[in-house]
Design a protein around this motif. Sequence first.
Motif, PDB file in Angstrom:
ATOM      1  N   PRO A 178       1.273  -1.126   0.291  1.00 41.71           N
ATOM      2  CA  PRO A 178       0.087   0.240  -0.178  1.00 41.71           C
ATOM      3  C   PRO A 178       0.991   1.321   0.346  1.00 41.71           C
ATOM      4  CG  PRO A 178      -0.128  -0.969   2.025  1.00 41.71           C
ATOM      5  CD  PRO A 178       0.866  -1.653   1.298  1.00 41.71           C
ATOM      6  N   GLN A 179      -0.300   2.360  -0.381  1.00 40.13           N
ATOM      7  CA  GLN A 179       1.033   3.910  -0.666  1.00 40.13           C
ATOM      8  C   GLN A 179       1.325   3.957   0.964  1.00 40.13           C
ATOM      9  OE1 GLN A 179       2.340   6.051  -2.610  1.00 40.13           O
ATOM     10  NE2 GLN A 179       3.012   4.365  -3.725  1.00 40.13           N
ATOM     11  N   PRO A 180       1.940   4.691   1.239  1.00 41.11           N
ATOM     12  CA  PRO A 180       2.581   5.191   2.446  1.00 41.11           C
ATOM     13  C   PRO A 180       1.468   6.741   2.088  1.00 41.11           C
ATOM     14  CG  PRO A 180       4.808   5.336   1.689  1.00 41.11           C
ATOM     15  CD  PRO A 180       3.282   4.705   0.691  1.00 41.11           C
ATOM     16  N   ILE A 181       1.051   7.161   3.300  1.00 38.36           N
ATOM     17  CA  ILE A 181       0.342   8.171   4.224  1.00 38.36           C
ATOM     18  C   ILE A 181       1.330   9.567   3.867  1.00 38.36           C
ATOM     19  CG2 ILE A 181      -0.702   8.087   5.745  1.00 38.36           C
ATOM     20  CD1 ILE A 181      -2.846   9.784   4.826  1.00 38.36           C
ATOM     21  N   LEU A 182       2.972   8.582   4.832  1.00 33.24           N
ATOM     22  CA  LEU A 182       3.470   9.878   5.229  1.00 33.24           C
ATOM     23  C   LEU A 182       4.446   8.761   5.186  1.00 33.24           C
ATOM     24  CD1 LEU A 182       4.051  12.053   7.216  1.00 33.24           C
ATOM     25  CD2 LEU A 182       4.456  10.505   9.216  1.00 33.24           C
ATOM     26  N   LYS A 188      -2.020   4.408   4.734  1.00 28.65           N
ATOM     27  CA  LYS A 188      -2.969   4.835   4.787  1.00 28.65           C
ATOM     28  C   LYS A 188      -4.027   4.292   6.022  1.00 28.65           C
ATOM     29  CE  LYS A 188      -6.217   7.103   1.444  1.00 28.65           C
ATOM     30  NZ  LYS A 188      -6.553   8.476   2.022  1.00 28.65           N
ATOM     31  N   ASN A 189      -4.559   4.556   6.702  1.00 26.09           N
ATOM     32  CA  ASN A 189      -6.346   4.009   7.464  1.00 26.09           C
ATOM     33  C   ASN A 189      -5.489   3.107   8.097  1.00 26.09           C
ATOM     34  OD1 ASN A 189      -8.913   4.094   7.565  1.00 26.09           O
ATOM     35  ND2 ASN A 189      -9.312   3.241   5.996  1.00 26.09           N
ATOM     36  N   GLU A 190      -4.330   3.421   8.365  1.00 27.09           N
ATOM     37  CA  GLU A 190      -3.035   2.308   9.753  1.00 27.09           C
ATOM     38  C   GLU A 190      -3.093   3.256  10.957  1.00 27.09           C
ATOM     39  OE1 GLU A 190      -0.102   0.341   9.745  1.00 27.09           O
ATOM     40  OE2 GLU A 190       1.211   2.078   9.210  1.00 27.09           O
ATOM     41  N   ILE A 191      -3.099   2.322  12.327  1.00 29.30           N
ATOM     42  CA  ILE A 191      -2.501   2.631  13.526  1.00 29.30           C
ATOM     43  C   ILE A 191      -1.599   2.063  14.037  1.00 29.30           C
ATOM     44  CG2 ILE A 191      -3.794   2.591  15.758  1.00 29.30           C
ATOM     45  CD1 ILE A 191      -6.126   2.360  15.314  1.00 29.30           C
ATOM     46  N   LEU A 192      -1.069   3.135  14.013  1.00 34.82           N
ATOM     47  CA  LEU A 192       0.384   2.973  13.908  1.00 34.82           C
ATOM     48  C   LEU A 192       0.924   3.163  15.381  1.00 34.82           C
ATOM     49  CD1 LEU A 192       3.549   1.637  13.172  1.00 34.82           C
ATOM     50  CD2 LEU A 192       4.200   4.518  11.875  1.00 34.82           C
ATOM     51  N   GLY A 193       1.523   2.197  16.220  1.00 34.26           N
ATOM     52  CA  GLY A 193       2.120   3.193  17.560  1.00 34.26           C
ATOM     53  C   GLY A 193       3.503   3.001  16.909  1.00 34.26           C
ATOM     54  N   LEU A 194       3.650   4.247  18.265  1.00 37.10           N
ATOM     55  CA  LEU A 194       5.365   4.667  18.647  1.00 37.10           C
ATOM     56  C   LEU A 194       6.027   4.089  19.915  1.00 37.10           C
ATOM     57  CD1 LEU A 194       7.660   6.047  16.886  1.00 37.10           C
ATOM     58  CD2 LEU A 194       6.236   8.154  16.927  1.00 37.10           C
ATOM     59  N   ILE A 195       6.566   3.503  20.358  1.00 35.99           N
ATOM     60  CA  ILE A 195       6.654   3.223  21.402  1.00 35.99           C
ATOM     61  C   ILE A 195       8.408   3.773  21.400  1.00 35.99           C
ATOM     62  CG2 ILE A 195       4.698   1.989  21.780  1.00 35.99           C
ATOM     63  CD1 ILE A 195       7.092  -0.649  22.196  1.00 35.99           C
ATOM     64  N   GLY A 196       8.372   3.682  22.882  1.00 35.82           N
ATOM     65  CA  GLY A 196       9.842   3.484  23.175  1.00 35.82           C
ATOM     66  C   GLY A 196      10.351   4.582  24.570  1.00 35.82           C
ATOM     67  N   GLU A 201     -15.165   6.255  10.778  1.00 36.22           N
ATOM     68  CA  GLU A 201     -16.019   7.845  10.665  1.00 36.22           C
ATOM     69  C   GLU A 201     -15.406   8.456   9.295  1.00 36.22           C
ATOM     70  OE1 GLU A 201     -19.070   8.032  11.116  1.00 36.22           O
ATOM     71  OE2 GLU A 201     -19.234  10.033  10.604  1.00 36.22           O
ATOM     72  N   TYR A 202     -13.633   8.779  10.411  1.00 37.49           N
ATOM     73  CA  TYR A 202     -13.303  10.324   9.462  1.00 37.49           C
ATOM     74  C   TYR A 202     -12.412   9.265   8.680  1.00 37.49           C
ATOM     75  CZ  TYR A 202     -15.694  13.097  12.920  1.00 37.49           C
ATOM     76  OH  TYR A 202     -16.137  13.260  13.891  1.00 37.49           O
ATOM     77  N   LYS A 203     -12.262   8.785   8.069  1.00 38.63           N
ATOM     78  CA  LYS A 203     -11.219   8.073   7.270  1.00 38.63           C
ATOM     79  C   LYS A 203      -9.834   8.325   7.766  1.00 38.63           C
ATOM     80  CE  LYS A 203     -14.591   6.358   4.733  1.00 38.63           C
ATOM     81  NZ  LYS A 203     -15.333   6.015   5.505  1.00 38.63           N
ATOM     82  N   LEU A 204      -9.728   8.406   8.459  1.00 42.04           N
ATOM     83  CA  LEU A 204      -8.238   8.562   9.182  1.00 42.04           C
ATOM     84  C   LEU A 204      -7.127   7.698   9.678  1.00 42.04           C
ATOM     85  CD1 LEU A 204      -8.794  10.590  12.919  1.00 42.04           C
ATOM     86  CD2 LEU A 204      -7.940  11.409  10.026  1.00 42.04           C
TER      87      LEU A 204
END
Lengths: 334, 243
Positions: B2-6, B30-38, B188-191
């Motif tokens: 898939p295309q990265p949005i960022l 796009k449309n994923e939930i990415l966890g950024l931890i550290g 809802e917001y296609k986030l």
Amino acid sequence: MPGVLAKKLALTKERLYGLIGLAIVLALVPVFLGFNFYYVLLATNVMLAASLVAAWNIIGGYAGQLDLAASAYMALGAVVTGHLLASYGLTPWIGMFLGAGLAVTVAVLVGYPTFRFGIKEVWYALLTSALVVILMRIYYLIYGSFETYIPHMEPEWLYLSFRRYEVYYYLLAAMVVIIIWINLKIKSSKLGYYLAAIREDELAAEALGIDVRRYKLYALMIYAALAGIIGGIYITLTGILSYRLFDPWLGIVTAVMGIVGGLGSIEGAVLAAVILRSLEEYLRGAIGATYPGSHLLVYGLILIIVGVLKPEGLASLIRYVKNKLFYRKREEVK
Amino acid sequence: MPQPILRVEDVVKRFGGIIAVNHMSMEVYKNEILGLIGPNGAGKTTLFNCITGVYKPEEGRIIFQNEDITGLPPHVIIQKGIARTWQKVRPFKKLTVLEAVTVGALLRIPDVDEARETAKEILEFIGIDKSRWNRLGSEITLIEHKLVDLARALATRPKLILLDEVAAGLRPHEMDELAKVLLKVREEYKLTLIVVEHVMRFVMGLSERIVVMHEGKKIAEGRPEEVANNPRVVEAYLGTKPL
Ligand SMILES: Nc1ncnc2c1ncn2[C@@H]1O[C@H](COP(=O)(O)OP(=O)(O)OP(=O)(O)O)[C@@H](O)[C@H]1O
Ligand SMILES: [Mg+2]
């Protein structure tokens, strides 16, 4: 589209009635003062302070910038109007707008780099206070300590050249009402929301899409224009052009009144101006001759009292009275 | 693929001698939930600040929807569609909850009355009780403010939202509530969401993919269970916080 315009000009019923009530009261003041020459002059001075503080409320109260240059913008309006009238016989009705134009120009020249470099708080206060002094020196370089007197001219209405103070009183009282109305319109507009957000937290405001510098500049320009027009009216009242018009003390007093009134509350700001200015005049008359300058102590004293007892200023007192008088459900959302 | 949005490409941000973000790269789809931890001080917040324009990175590029947005100011970045919430809350103390969210809505809806309506819809959607809408920012709790912050950001209609420790301080059942809200919001917001969080139960449960940062760099990336068992990640967390 008259409908859209009408909506833009309209206020909520409560505010509209309040404003009409204020206009009626102000209209009756000279009657209550028995058209006494001296008292009407004092009332005129009170209106001058009230209108200036109302204009300051836009940059100081809404946008939260501690601006001390109200007297600079007012003086620019005054000297442009005054010199064009004295030298070229230009009617102040035009002169005051040219003066306001110069005030706005100076505001942009100073405001743009100031906001660009993020000068805030005490530094902004110092810088604006210095602006008054710098403009005073520039005027002094051009005209020296020389005072220019504006002669009496006819027709009176064209040159705003009256032998009694009532007309000046009414002109400035009208300015008070108009500027309050402008304040209320700004508060309920997008500009008002954005200025409030900037005042509360610039970074959070910017992160929500607000071009902080640009909106601060808008507030500064509106304030400078209004102060310039007030200055244009003021000079037709005193008729004396002098470098003393650039008065740093007046710039500080204007901010003090706005702060005592409760930042962001136009009712509080105007009320504070009326009370403080009246008190000052009263004390000047009562004890000023015996203890010169003692009336100025009032400002310090009142500021301390308000600071200690009511950090939210007179506005919180007004809100308290309002809530008592017109009890409304808090949970209700308009 | 898939295309990265960022796309974060080799970003560096220093504070004097400290290298807060050290050649960091990552992609968000796009449309994923990415966890950024550290662990604390890993550079997560600083990376957010670089993406949203609060800081200008010294090196590297940030590409959003195929556009280079490196170094643009925050008010332009949000216009492009990247919103954020703050780890250290930044409330509008003298504005009501509804007014604060309206400020956000005004970005896309210039009419105040319409913006207020949108703000109400969002508050309802997030689940902030109507009785709180007229409270001032100074009157609400820290937890409520975190939700208002989220609502404020959502009101700008972003495509990507960066959440910096929204769940911190919440009780377990409140966290479950919030996780549900976030999933609902995404639909809802296609986030697309990037979630920074120390509470592992929350971030591991919510995210589809995890990126782990340590000392300004990405040290691991993958599905939650892969990352949790990665020895480099365990090592990075040792002596700081139990995973
Ligand atoms: N404005 C700043 N000035 C100087 N140093 C900073 C600044 N902001 C962050 N740092 C430093 O950069 C490093 C990364 O900090 P950052 O806040 O990005 O970490 P974090 O991963 O968000 O940590 P936490 O989980 O504790 O929030 C830390 O060493 C921090 O002290
Ligand atoms: Mg952080």
